[in-house]
Design an enzyme around this catalytic site. Sequence first.
Site: not given
Length: 554
Positions: A297-300, A304
């Site tokens: 995930s880009k957020r987590k 990445l």
Amino acid sequence: MSEQDNLALAELLFPNVTTTPEEMEALYPVRELPEGAKVTRMAPSPTGFMHLGNLFGAITDERLAHQSGGVFYLRIEDTDQKRAVEGGVETIIRVFQEFGLPFDEGATIDGDNGKYGPYRQRQRAHIYHTYAKDLVRRGLAYPCFCTEDDLAEMRKQQEAEKANFGYYGKWAVHRDMPLDQIKENLAAGKEYVLRFRASGDGIQRFKLKDLVKGDLDMPVNDQDVVLLKSDGIPTYHFAHVIDDHLMGTTHVVRGEEWLATLPIHVDLFRALGFKIPKYVHTAQLMKMDGSSKRKLSKRKDPELALDFYRAEGYPVASVKEYLMTLLNSNFEEWRLANPTAELDQFKFTTNKMSTSGALFDLDKLRDVSKNTIAMLPAEKVYEEVAGWSKEFDPQLHELLTRDQAYATAIFQIGRGGKKPRKDIAVWSEVKSYLDFFYDELFVPGGDYPEHTSREDILAILEGYLPLYDEGDDQNAWFDKITNLGVSLGFAAKTKEYKQNPDAYKGHVGDVSMVLRVAITGRTNSPDMYDVMRILGKDRVVERIENAINRIKSK
């Protein structure tokens, strides 16, 4: 509408388009390549965020093309201006350059390189409009005047009826609008998008072989997707199909999350009369989250983003090496048999690609990176660390470049041979690895062996000072340490001490550890003979004397 109405509508919607698909085909002749050569492309959007999935696919593209004597090109898919960011194209080009992906043609910082451009979609509007007009002429595309409110209301109704979302069947309300009504809407200045007249009916199915997923059986597309937005800019669906055809793409590599759109793209290829390329849908990159797997995930997950590896100082070779273990299941076996071979000597194949999620593991990447760095020549390590530290650690950069020969000698310790040292996983760890070699970074340590008394520590250090001769070879150097230890009541060998611990104060390893802590400030360091040789006699003596003074002052 009748054929005559379709022709009239095409002229009404595209009065300034005078080119034909045949003329476009003439501008993009079939590539002259060896038999079996593959043409692949990397086609990112300039969003400013380059992620691991981009690199995962790009390595596949590059290997398929270059192993077959084909072409690997870069196309910028910049039709979605809402997602585009300033400098996004430059970021794409920079990242791929940093990761050593050699494009044969495509977009560059200075423009385009190649005969099949432009390689930026916003510069190809006239091409898309040519094909759009032709689809209208053949009754395969039509204007849709639905507003955002209309579409929102339609989605509400579909949800209430538990119907599939989308613009299809009875929901495609403008599909069969009479020409006169279209003219009225245009005269009234109503905005419209151009939609594709899908060939599916929700029942028909088609078969296609994917080079990773195998034989696919999917429903024929029944969605009247948008081809041109209200500003005349094409959607991804429409633009990339035309570009892949004209640019001669033979293999389309993309993540498996795009599988759901395959019916749309196959429908478009067929409607346009184009040969369908071979598809390679790569597995999604997953990671363990507790006891379950999830998509990166880009957020987590900072890992990445490709800039994460740059900032941490992962060598490009390490990242590519690790990704290859995820891409081809037989790569690790090949690497064991070919430890010094270049990566591009490995025979990459889609047959060995995973059909399910590829599990990304940072710990495994670190292990791979340690192995990769251990195989590099000292000169290459110096070059890479100097380059990385220039941007991310100016102090380290200044120290290393002050004396290149000295720094290279440090990196040479334990390098080469059948079992090289594996101390470094990323360049950001280099400073802590070699800090004791530089007086500016050296921190004296006090973690001497617990079972060695203060008196014995002093005896070892004071006894060693007159013995040290930097001209000794390694055998003579070690013999002096051993003999000193024996004279002070330490066993010459660890085995002797373990067999009769009450007879000795310790063993020769304890004597060496006392010297190690005094000279390096730590209990773990590269080979002490090499360390002392690089530091030089003056600094070795000075550090031992300082250690003696610190102990006496306590």
